[in-house]
Design a protein around this motif. Structure first.
Motif, short mmCIF file in Angstrom:
data_model
loop_
_atom_site.label_atom_id
_atom_site.label_comp_id
_atom_site.label_asym_id
_atom_site.label_seq_id
_atom_site.Cartn_x
_atom_site.Cartn_y
_atom_site.Cartn_z
N LYS A 7 0.83 -1.21 0.00
CA LYS A 7 0.00 0.00 0.00
C LYS A 7 0.86 1.26 0.00
O LYS A 7 1.86 1.36 0.70
N HIS A 8 0.46 2.22 -0.83
CA HIS A 8 1.12 3.53 -0.86
C HIS A 8 0.65 4.38 0.30
O HIS A 8 -0.52 4.39 0.67
N GLN A 9 1.61 5.11 0.88
CA GLN A 9 1.30 6.02 1.98
C GLN A 9 0.92 7.38 1.42
O GLN A 9 1.69 8.00 0.69
N THR A 10 -0.26 7.84 1.68
CA THR A 10 -0.73 9.11 1.12
C THR A 10 -0.16 10.28 1.91
O THR A 10 0.39 10.13 3.00
N SER A 115 14.20 3.98 4.87
CA SER A 115 12.98 4.73 4.60
C SER A 115 12.20 4.07 3.48
O SER A 115 12.78 3.47 2.57
N ALA A 116 10.87 4.20 3.53
CA ALA A 116 10.06 3.75 2.41
C ALA A 116 10.42 4.57 1.17
O ALA A 116 10.57 5.79 1.25
N VAL A 117 10.59 3.91 0.04
CA VAL A 117 10.94 4.61 -1.19
C VAL A 117 9.88 5.65 -1.55
O VAL A 117 10.20 6.70 -2.12
N SER A 118 8.64 5.41 -1.17
CA SER A 118 7.58 6.37 -1.46
C SER A 118 7.77 7.69 -0.73
O SER A 118 7.14 8.69 -1.07
N ASP A 119 8.65 7.73 0.28
CA ASP A 119 8.95 8.98 0.99
C ASP A 119 9.96 9.85 0.24
O ASP A 119 10.18 11.00 0.62
N LEU A 120 10.57 9.31 -0.81
CA LEU A 120 11.60 10.04 -1.53
C LEU A 120 10.98 11.03 -2.50
O LEU A 120 9.80 10.96 -2.83
N ASP A 121 11.82 11.93 -3.00
CA ASP A 121 11.39 12.87 -4.04
C ASP A 121 11.68 12.33 -5.44
O ASP A 121 10.96 12.64 -6.39
N VAL A 122 12.77 11.56 -5.56
CA VAL A 122 13.19 11.02 -6.86
C VAL A 122 13.54 9.55 -6.70
O VAL A 122 14.22 9.17 -5.74
N VAL A 136 12.53 -3.71 -12.58
CA VAL A 136 12.14 -2.32 -12.40
C VAL A 136 10.67 -2.24 -12.02
O VAL A 136 10.29 -1.56 -11.05
N ILE A 137 9.84 -2.94 -12.77
CA ILE A 137 8.40 -2.91 -12.49
C ILE A 137 8.14 -3.51 -11.10
O ILE A 137 7.32 -2.98 -10.33
N ASN A 138 8.84 -4.58 -10.78
CA ASN A 138 8.63 -5.20 -9.48
C ASN A 138 9.00 -4.26 -8.34
O ASN A 138 8.32 -4.19 -7.31
N MET A 139 10.08 -3.49 -8.52
CA MET A 139 10.49 -2.55 -7.48
C MET A 139 9.51 -1.40 -7.35
O MET A 139 9.23 -0.93 -6.23
N LEU A 140 8.98 -0.92 -8.47
CA LEU A 140 7.96 0.12 -8.39
C LEU A 140 6.75 -0.38 -7.61
O LEU A 140 6.22 0.32 -6.73
N ASP A 141 6.32 -1.59 -7.92
CA ASP A 141 5.16 -2.16 -7.23
C ASP A 141 5.45 -2.41 -5.76
O ASP A 141 4.62 -2.10 -4.89
N LEU A 142 6.63 -2.94 -5.47
CA LEU A 142 6.98 -3.22 -4.08
C LEU A 142 7.09 -1.93 -3.26
O LEU A 142 6.88 -1.93 -2.05
N ALA A 143 7.41 -0.84 -3.94
CA ALA A 143 7.48 0.46 -3.26
C ALA A 143 6.10 1.06 -3.01
O ALA A 143 5.98 2.09 -2.32
N GLY A 144 5.06 0.43 -3.57
CA GLY A 144 3.71 0.97 -3.40
C GLY A 144 3.37 2.04 -4.41
O GLY A 144 2.42 2.80 -4.22
N LEU A 145 4.13 2.13 -5.50
CA LEU A 145 3.87 3.11 -6.55
C LEU A 145 3.09 2.47 -7.68
O LEU A 145 3.35 1.31 -8.03
N PRO A 146 2.15 3.18 -8.30
CA PRO A 146 1.58 2.68 -9.55
C PRO A 146 2.70 2.47 -10.57
O PRO A 146 3.58 3.34 -10.70
N VAL A 147 2.70 1.35 -11.26
CA VAL A 147 3.85 1.06 -12.13
C VAL A 147 3.84 1.90 -13.40
O VAL A 147 4.90 2.15 -13.99
N PHE A 148 2.66 2.36 -13.85
CA PHE A 148 2.59 3.17 -15.06
C PHE A 148 2.68 4.65 -14.71
O PHE A 148 2.02 5.14 -13.79
N ALA A 149 3.53 5.37 -15.45
CA ALA A 149 3.77 6.78 -15.16
C ALA A 149 2.49 7.59 -15.22
O ALA A 149 2.32 8.55 -14.44
N LYS A 150 1.56 7.25 -16.12
CA LYS A 150 0.33 8.02 -16.27
C LYS A 150 -0.54 7.98 -15.02
O LYS A 150 -1.42 8.85 -14.83
N ASP A 151 -0.31 6.98 -14.16
CA ASP A 151 -1.13 6.83 -12.96
C ASP A 151 -0.51 7.47 -11.72
O ASP A 151 -1.07 7.37 -10.63
N ARG A 152 0.65 8.10 -11.88
CA ARG A 152 1.34 8.70 -10.72
C ARG A 152 1.24 10.22 -10.78
O ARG A 152 1.61 10.83 -11.79
#
Length: 634
Positions: A7-10, A115-122, A136-152
């Motif tokens: 889950k992504h932290q809002t 730190s959770a990767v979702s806390d980073l700026d880049v 790459v896709i697996n790491m994006l997902d494991l970080a709680g980020l939508p894997v497609f750029a259009k959804d972020r």
């Protein structure tokens, strides 16, 4: 296979600054827990504050594979020298840790602060080869980020990539906000200034931020380029928007000697793939091997000075305690100061038991003196790359090496006490025939004969010539970018031919997985539609595809099928010389006219000179990038 997404932290939730307590609880369940801890020698730590731009440097493979990567080491030091940036490292958790993290709800984390990767700026990746794309896709997902750029949106980190994969970024275009094309040592400051200023301004419009980034030379924003296709499936052209340039030109560091040698490389807790003091003595290669993408995308040749190299090594040894020195480049024996550097290093460090290695050796530049300097402490492995078994095929690929060069160099090595030599070849090169395959067999046996004739009686029993064979995958922006790759059946037949003939007491044969080379070849020259294939492959369980035990060929074929695409369209198809390539808008500096001329030269077996010592090859890099070869040892 259904994946459990973290889950992504809002923005409304409190920041989780440190996940260590939760990570520590699961480390006993995984192999090599030291991959995931902290505080290695020379790692950097800063007090986290809202004023810092938090920059994640990610290598999409395991800790021990990613940590030695020189590009990330350089950026790690450059970024952390800035007071307004904190750069942290991120690696792909191995399969066991990935499973435990998903089961425990632990998101992908940084090494330095957990730190959770979702806390980073880049969130920045290096794309070193095609077989790490599912990671790459697996790491994006494991970080709680939508894997497609259009959804972020901007509640998530900006996701960027650099490295050789950006020569053709299209297969990964759907996942990244931006690509850095070329060398980042200078560009990174421009990128950070924009992102840091945006963070301080409180900007929220992602499109406006991407527009600012698109104006930086060398930054490619895929969302600003729409691809049109012919009915045949070929690329028709591109439509740009938001003021993006028609082409993105590769950035380079014109004077490599102005880039400081990384002084404090991190010393790992586990054995790394290259666990040694490594200094890049020069960047670029103009030998002109026609299969080699690196020989194009790192041109021109730019050296460090002798004093930079020697003193840089002294500093690193003092800061790390390493006992081996590696002088790295695409062709280290072409470094014009190689002999005096080796002599000075030998004079300084032989009595301390510090050994020297040259990871890239050319058989036509390997002098007796260099062999002696390398061997003074210990005889590290020797690998030579004839690439092809016959002179005819070596001329096709512009490998300016003769059989006599190879045998003479082998004799020198055996005279100096080496008993094991590795020979590297490729199969599936353009115009290859069965005679060329037999040439690999014959050349390997001739090297064995040289060893038996040269070594004394006590050493002959330990003589070993190890033959390594890879399956050729044509790459973008090379003279062979148009050629048809061998099919899996052709590769496997050639492997069997060699396996039936390279046998004997003093010979071993090893080949790379041809199935993974076929997938690599399809992705390498793919278009933007392959993002769907890569995503489907990941959804089916594909990751760590460069690891033989993890690669699943059937899942990849099913991903192509489900996406309605044929891998042979991308790999096993001869292209017309005037076909619009998917990467046409990425300008490496070399011209298509040069590639066409070199392709024609290949078909006739005509050699092209190295422009460092001969005539200009007309590749276009120097005038197009306003650069030149910089050689300090001449």
């Amino acid at each position: 296979m259904k994946k459990q997404t973290v889950k992504h932290q809002t923005a409304s939730e409190p920041k989780r600054r440190n996940l260590w307590a939760r990570i520590e609880q699961v480390l006993q369940q995984v192999e090599k827990p030291s991959r995931y801890i902290n505080h290695e020698l020379n790692s950097v730590h800063k007090e986290i504050s809202e004023d810092l731009l938090r920059f994640g440097l990610a290598y999409p493979d395991t800790y021990e594979v990613g940590l030695p990567n020189m590009g990330l080491q350089i950026l790690y030091e450059i970024l952390n020298r800035r007071e307004d940036v904190f750069a942290e490292r991120i690696y792909a958790p191995w399969v066991d840790m990935d499973t435990v993290m998903r089961e425990s709800g632990i998101p992908l984390f940084t090494v330095e602060t957990h730190s959770a990767v979702s806390d980073l700026d880049v969130f920045g990746f290096t794309l070193q080869h095609e077989l790490i794309y599912t990671n790459v896709i697996n790491m994006l997902d494991l970080a709680g980020l939508p894997v497609f750029a259009k959804d972020r949106d901007l509640s998530y980190p900006i996701v960027i990539a650099g490295g050789p994969g950006t020569v053709n970024p299209e297969p990964m275009a759907a996942f990244f906000d931006a690509f850095v094309v070329g060398e980042a040592e200078e560009l990174i400051h421009e990128l950070v200034d924009i992102l840091g200023g945006w963070k301080k301004s409180g900007g929220t419009d992602k499109i406006v931020l991407l527009e600012k980034l698109s104006q930086v030379p060398g930054i490619y924003i895929p969302a600003f380029y729409e691809v049109a296709y012919e009915n045949s499936g070929l690329v028709k052209g591109l439509i740009t928007s938001h003021g993006a340039p028609a082409a993105v030109t590769r950035r380079i560091v014109k004077d490599f000697s102005k880039i400081a040698v990384p002084a404090r490389p991190i010393v790992p807790f586990v054995d790394a793939v290259h666990d040694r003091c490594s200094v890049e003595v020069m960047r670029g290669c103009t030998r002109g091997c026609r299969f080699c993408q690196a020989g194009i995308i790192y041109r021109p040749v730019r050296e460090r000075t002798k004093d930079q190299v020697v003193e840089g090594i002294a500093t690193i040894l003092e800061n790390t305690g390493h006992e081996e020195v590696s002088l790295s480049s695409l062709s280290s024996t072409d470094y014009t100061s190689i002999a005096p550097v080796l002599k000075e290093l030998s004079d300084r460090y032989t009595e301390q038991g510090i050994s020297i290695s040259l990871p890239s050796l050319r058989v036509d530049a390997f002098s007796v003196q260099l062999v002696k300097e390398i061997a003074k402490v210990k005889k590290t492995g020797l690998t030579f790359a004839p690439e092809a078994g016959t002179q005819r095929l070596r001329d096709v690929i512009n490998k300016n090496v003769t059989e006599q060069d190879i045998l003479n160099t082998a004799k020198i090595a055996f005279q100096e006490g080496w008993q094991r030599i590795k020979l590297y070849f490729m199969i599936g090169l353009p115009t290859e025939t069965q005679d060329d395959l037999q040439g690999i067999v014959d050349l390997a046996k001739k090297v064995v004969d040289v060893g038996l004739q040269t070594l004394d009686a006590s050493a002959k029993s330990r003589l070993m010539v190890a033959v390594s064979v890879s399956a050729f995958a044509p790459k973008p922006d090379t003279p062979f970018q148009w050629v048809c790759q061998d099919t899996l059946e052709q590769f496997e037949a050639k492997q069997k031919f060699l396996g039936d003939r390279i046998r004997g007491r003093h010979l071993t044969l090893k080949w790379h997985n041809a199935k993974s080379s076929v997938i690599e070849g399809a992705i390498a020259r793919g278009d933007r539609r392959l993002s769907d294939v890569i995503y489907r492959a990941w959804r089916s369980g594909c990751k760590f595809d460069a690891w033989t035990g993890e690669f699943n060929y059937d899942n990849w074929l099913k991903a192509f099928e489900d996406a309605g695409l044929d891998p042979n369209f991308y790999a096993a198809r001869q292209r017309d010389l005037d076909e619009v390539m998917p990467w046409r808008h990425i300008d490496t500096g070399a011209t298509q006219e040069f590639f066409k001329a070199e392709y024609e030269n290949a078909l006739t077996g005509e050699l092209t000179e190295d422009c460092r010592t001969g005539a200009c090859s007309g590749c276009g890099v120097c005038p197009n990038l306003d650069a030149e070869n910089l050689l300090f040892g001449k």
